[in-house]
Design a protein around this motif. Sequence first.
Motif, PDB file in Angstrom:
ATOM      1  N   THR A 106       3.009 -39.309  18.048  1.00  0.00           N
ATOM      2  CA  THR A 106       3.319 -38.031  17.400  1.00  0.00           C
ATOM      3  C   THR A 106       2.520 -37.922  16.115  1.00  0.00           C
ATOM      4  N   PHE A 107       2.252 -36.703  15.744  1.00  0.00           N
ATOM      5  CA  PHE A 107       1.540 -36.450  14.503  1.00  0.00           C
ATOM      6  C   PHE A 107       2.454 -35.620  13.607  1.00  0.00           C
ATOM      7  N   GLU A 108       2.747 -36.158  12.440  1.00  0.00           N
ATOM      8  CA  GLU A 108       3.625 -35.452  11.510  1.00  0.00           C
ATOM      9  C   GLU A 108       2.827 -34.403  10.754  1.00  0.00           C
ATOM     10  N   LEU A 109       3.206 -33.161  10.918  1.00  0.00           N
ATOM     11  CA  LEU A 109       2.522 -32.055  10.254  1.00  0.00           C
ATOM     12  C   LEU A 109       3.285 -31.649   9.006  1.00  0.00           C
ATOM     13  N   GLU A 110       2.512 -31.432   7.951  1.00  0.00           N
ATOM     14  CA  GLU A 110       3.138 -30.943   6.729  1.00  0.00           C
ATOM     15  C   GLU A 110       3.342 -29.439   6.832  1.00  0.00           C
ATOM     16  N   LYS A 111       4.426 -28.957   6.271  1.00  0.00           N
ATOM     17  CA  LYS A 111       4.665 -27.527   6.274  1.00  0.00           C
ATOM     18  C   LYS A 111       3.774 -26.863   5.232  1.00  0.00           C
ATOM     19  N   LYS A 112       3.104 -25.820   5.703  1.00  0.00           N
ATOM     20  CA  LYS A 112       2.212 -25.106   4.797  1.00  0.00           C
ATOM     21  C   LYS A 112       3.019 -24.196   3.882  1.00  0.00           C
ATOM     22  N   LYS A 113       2.767 -24.303   2.624  1.00  0.00           N
ATOM     23  CA  LYS A 113       3.493 -23.487   1.666  1.00  0.00           C
ATOM     24  C   LYS A 113       2.873 -22.097   1.588  1.00  0.00           C
ATOM     25  N   ASP A 114       3.729 -21.095   1.561  1.00  0.00           N
ATOM     26  CA  ASP A 114       3.241 -19.733   1.547  1.00  0.00           C
ATOM     27  C   ASP A 114       2.520 -19.399   0.247  1.00  0.00           C
ATOM     28  N   ASN A 115       2.858 -20.128  -0.817  1.00  0.00           N
ATOM     29  CA  ASN A 115       2.271 -19.787  -2.113  1.00  0.00           C
ATOM     30  C   ASN A 115       1.109 -20.691  -2.501  1.00  0.00           C
ATOM     31  N   ASP A 116       0.506 -21.355  -1.493  1.00  0.00           N
ATOM     32  CA  ASP A 116      -0.641 -22.222  -1.801  1.00  0.00           C
ATOM     33  C   ASP A 116      -1.765 -21.430  -2.442  1.00  0.00           C
ATOM     34  N   PHE A 117      -2.098 -20.293  -1.839  1.00  0.00           N
ATOM     35  CA  PHE A 117      -3.199 -19.479  -2.352  1.00  0.00           C
ATOM     36  C   PHE A 117      -2.727 -18.030  -2.441  1.00  0.00           C
ATOM     37  N   LYS A 118      -2.800 -17.502  -3.597  1.00  0.00           N
ATOM     38  CA  LYS A 118      -2.383 -16.125  -3.775  1.00  0.00           C
ATOM     39  C   LYS A 118      -3.610 -15.254  -3.954  1.00  0.00           C
ATOM     40  N   PRO A 119      -3.857 -14.356  -2.990  1.00  0.00           N
ATOM     41  CA  PRO A 119      -5.049 -13.520  -3.081  1.00  0.00           C
ATOM     42  C   PRO A 119      -4.953 -12.547  -4.251  1.00  0.00           C
ATOM     43  N   ILE A 120      -6.092 -12.330  -4.879  1.00  0.00           N
ATOM     44  CA  ILE A 120      -6.155 -11.281  -5.886  1.00  0.00           C
ATOM     45  C   ILE A 120      -7.206 -10.289  -5.430  1.00  0.00           C
ATOM     46  N   SER A 121      -7.755  -9.516  -6.312  1.00  0.00           N
ATOM     47  CA  SER A 121      -8.600  -8.399  -5.899  1.00  0.00           C
ATOM     48  C   SER A 121      -9.718  -8.840  -4.988  1.00  0.00           C
ATOM     49  N   ALA A 122     -10.038  -7.983  -4.009  1.00  0.00           N
ATOM     50  CA  ALA A 122     -11.013  -8.343  -2.996  1.00  0.00           C
ATOM     51  C   ALA A 122     -12.322  -7.610  -3.158  1.00  0.00           C
ATOM     52  N   ASP A 123     -12.279  -6.332  -3.475  1.00  0.00           N
ATOM     53  CA  ASP A 123     -13.507  -5.546  -3.464  1.00  0.00           C
ATOM     54  C   ASP A 123     -13.828  -4.898  -4.810  1.00  0.00           C
ATOM     55  N   GLU A 124     -13.168  -5.363  -5.869  1.00  0.00           N
ATOM     56  CA  GLU A 124     -13.445  -4.824  -7.189  1.00  0.00           C
ATOM     57  C   GLU A 124     -14.533  -5.665  -7.852  1.00  0.00           C
ATOM     58  N   PHE A 125     -15.599  -5.004  -8.276  1.00  0.00           N
ATOM     59  CA  PHE A 125     -16.703  -5.716  -8.894  1.00  0.00           C
ATOM     60  C   PHE A 125     -16.783  -5.340 -10.375  1.00  0.00           C
ATOM     61  N   ASN A 126     -17.363  -6.210 -11.155  1.00  0.00           N
ATOM     62  CA  ASN A 126     -17.643  -5.874 -12.543  1.00  0.00           C
ATOM     63  C   ASN A 126     -18.976  -6.476 -12.935  1.00  0.00           C
ATOM     64  N   VAL A 127     -19.542  -5.921 -13.977  1.00  0.00           N
ATOM     65  CA  VAL A 127     -20.878  -6.303 -14.417  1.00  0.00           C
ATOM     66  C   VAL A 127     -20.937  -7.775 -14.798  1.00  0.00           C
ATOM     67  N   LEU A 128     -19.920  -8.248 -15.507  1.00  0.00           N
ATOM     68  CA  LEU A 128     -19.926  -9.638 -15.957  1.00  0.00           C
ATOM     69  C   LEU A 128     -19.927 -10.607 -14.778  1.00  0.00           C
ATOM     70  N   GLU A 129     -19.219 -10.235 -13.715  1.00  0.00           N
ATOM     71  CA  GLU A 129     -19.197 -11.108 -12.533  1.00  0.00           C
ATOM     72  C   GLU A 129     -20.582 -11.216 -11.904  1.00  0.00           C
ATOM     73  N   ILE A 130     -21.286 -10.100 -11.847  1.00  0.00           N
ATOM     74  CA  ILE A 130     -22.639 -10.114 -11.266  1.00  0.00           C
ATOM     75  C   ILE A 130     -23.558 -10.982 -12.105  1.00  0.00           C
ATOM     76  N   PHE A 131     -23.512 -10.792 -13.432  1.00  0.00           N
ATOM     77  CA  PHE A 131     -24.343 -11.612 -14.313  1.00  0.00           C
ATOM     78  C   PHE A 131     -23.967 -13.085 -14.188  1.00  0.00           C
ATOM     79  N   SER A 132     -22.686 -13.364 -14.123  1.00  0.00           N
ATOM     80  CA  SER A 132     -22.225 -14.750 -13.988  1.00  0.00           C
ATOM     81  C   SER A 132     -22.756 -15.385 -12.717  1.00  0.00           C
ATOM     82  N   ASN A 133     -22.664 -14.665 -11.604  1.00  0.00           N
ATOM     83  CA  ASN A 133     -23.146 -15.212 -10.332  1.00  0.00           C
ATOM     84  C   ASN A 133     -24.651 -15.489 -10.365  1.00  0.00           C
ATOM     85  N   ILE A 134     -25.401 -14.585 -10.988  1.00  0.00           N
ATOM     86  CA  ILE A 134     -26.855 -14.775 -11.067  1.00  0.00           C
ATOM     87  C   ILE A 134     -27.186 -15.993 -11.934  1.00  0.00           C
TER      88      ILE A 134
END
Length: 938
Positions: free
Chosen positions: A247-275
């Motif tokens: 048997t393989f013991e599986l850990e229960k995945k916590k729902d709050n492991d990763f909380k998504p935030i904005s997906a398609d909002e861009f800003n100038v500082l982010e673009i400069f940072s990525n470059i």
Amino acid sequence: MSAETISSPNIISLNGRVISLAHTICAYSAFFAALIVGVSLHYHKIVENAHYGYPDEWFPSVSATIGDRYPERSVFQILIALTSGPRFLLLILSFIRYSEVNSFSFNLFGLICGVIRTVTCGGWVYITSTDDHDAHDVFMIAYIVLTIPWNYYVTTSTPKRTSLRSGRFYTSISFFGLLVPLVYFFIQHKVHEVAGAYSIYAYFEWGLILLDVAFDAWSVKDLSDLEIQISSNKELSFKILESADVTFELEKKKDNDFKPISADEFNVLEIFSNIINSFIFWSVATSLPLVIWYFPLWNMGISGFELTILSYLSPVFLLIKPIRKFYTKTPQFTRILTVAFGVGSYLVEDPNARLLFISFGVIFGFLSYSNELLSNVNSPNRLRLYSVTFVLGLILSSIAKFWNYTNNPIWPIMHYENGGWNKTGILLGLIGAFLTPKTISQQPYSYKSSAPSTLFTGLGLGSLLFSIHALLTDSSTIITWVWNGYPITGPVPIHGSVSIIALLVTSYVGYTKQIQHRTLAVCGVVNGFILYAFHGWTGYIGGLFYSSFIVLSVPVYFQNAARLTPSVFFFASFVYIVLILAHVWIVAYAFVPAGWVLRERTDIVYGTSTLLLISGLLKFDQLPTSIKIKESVLKVSSFLTKILFSFAVLASIVAYQRFPLTDPKPYHPDSKLLTAGIWTIHFGLDNDMWGSEGRMAHLIKDLELDVIGLLESDTQRIIMGNRDLTQQIAEELNMYADFGPGPNKHTWGCALLSKFPIINSTHHLLPSPVGELAPAIHATLDVYGEYVDVVVFHSGQEEDEEDRYLQSLGVRDIMGSSDRPMILLSYLVTEPTVGNYNNYVSKESGMKDIDVSDWDRWCEYILYKKLKRTGYARISRGTITDTEVQVGKFVIEKDEVYSQERVHESDVEPDMRFPDMFYGEGVRGHAFHVFDEPRYYD
């Protein structure tokens, strides 16, 4: 699940765990039985090495234990032979076991890796270092390299969140982690000859054995539900037992492991940072091979430091969930460390420590880019933006190199004295790091299409990284590929601005348009062939379109890799390393194990890279319409247009500033003097691992050289940083330059710089059936209205006598083919007046030695004909390289009068004398030497 029942009675029934146990017991017994026998019978002999014996050394290495003495060698080989049966059965059982969770192609890949790995194990086991040191090392290195995909295959095939997977993962990480201290203590032993270092090295070597066998020993858990049965009719069947208690013991995945935030909002500082972050990433990533190259260069062979290239494999750490969560929540952390270790490494003066620092910079850089892609998985539009800024950072690094004559100003070989912008790079990098956006999301985006193939994505992404590194990290790389000498029929280095602008246009197209993958694949094949097969403008245009193919592949691979686990980035990095090593092998074949396999096979290496890229493109589906270009993409495209335009203007300004405004002029036109020199420059890295082009230019100027031949000058390769040493020297000193045979001609390079116009030049590759290729340039110069030929030539190695003989005949014929005045600036590898020397200085060539009495020569020679020699000198090398500069002064005479008569310097016109500054102690470590002569005038 159970197999079909066989009616015949069973003769043998073996549980899978028995096979695993047999493999483990036989393997451990082989090594430890040999160790016990060896220590009992030959302890003092097997602890002795090339430098020390007992008591300075006290523990034997694995190779000394299993291969040097009888009977331990025989004991080991008998027991390890018994291991082969369980080993191959283990491979078959693993193939069957994992067929339930893997695709057939990935399963077959794992089986093939396992089989080849097993065969290479037999190679280093039965061919000891005493029998054939090179063969032993080749098999050993191959075994370690193949351990990476084998461990990856087995670990990823194990169910997630199980103790078995964790055990395998940490065993594998421990194995590769031990390589770091192993290499360190080997260097302490081999290079620094530290007493006791080899015994400590042996501890880690035996630790690798323990961990390697232990990794496969974990199979006792997941093979226990497989059973081999041999029935009386000799048929073989595999049965999965219903009753097996696995048997393989599986850990229960916590729902709050990763909380998504904005997906398609861009800003100038982010673009400069990525470059900025991408600029730092590529600056650090490209510096590692360059810094590694310093060590085999000065050791004239494999040094052990080459293993730091494994730093590219750092994405493997993202498989550890706590580490991934931490880096995802604090992406600034790895970016800051990339800057601190990578860019800040220039502060460390010791080359060994500087390499270690830059290795850590690469580790954190690759962790950053991998984790940021995974963090953007829920937003195709954000991934698209990340892709274009990733390319823009690459282009910015190319512009910086274009501005700084192909040296990245924030590399660890740069500092203030040679034009480095390191402090500016640190400040810029820290700004980009602190502006790195917070966690986006790691919850999978709901794609309608199936998940991409890990195998094809990893192969293609690794090839993509290699292609970018090999061809796009410098604006002049494809220019040197298509360069064919004079008269000029193609682009020159200042056309690097055209290469940069082409990439900028492609980046915009890749962001705003959806390119059909098949169209992209055809573009790659056709233009890759044009770049490889043609010279001049035709080859260059093919190179531009091939570069576009590479850039347009970035968003495709990023979008698909982000949908997979971190293992795809680890796999891609492994492919990247393999292609880099293959790229080295094509030119360094004379100095590496099994070099003949890829000798001069640029076609195989780049062809394989292209095919892997294309196979991935054809395997991927187009993105669904629902996630094609959104309004947010169109909004940000107008801002990107401004950035792209700014970069294009910057590249154009650099090109304008580098454009020559006046024609080169010789130093002594009134005397009609031609001063020529030859210098082996050791790829532009000085004794302390700093770039040396500026110091070289100073010496050439101080010596008032009108013509100089540079040898070991081709640095347009990944391991040399994709540089062009001729650019800075030629432009600072206002000289014409011939790069010589390009990087796709597989030589270490020769170049020609001249104050006189180069009317014509032809590139030659001299016969080299065994050793390294011998390049030559045969150029015709307009010297004060007279045509004078100059030949720059680098002969092969001392060990390859037949090569050097054939090359001497080839150069003799080149020199003999011209009736014009001629100078040979060369590296001949011969003693004066004997052997091949008499082919160079002969009736057939018509050439004379500049000074027959100079007996203290082995490599560099200056020969001439139909010119009047007026001076000859040898200048000490200082700390720039390991070879002196030889200089000759000549004037053209209608009727040649050959003479070896020497006169006092006071009898020579002042305009024709050598500069005073090189007398005595000289200047900056450069002084006249060899001839112990007084100074003849005040």
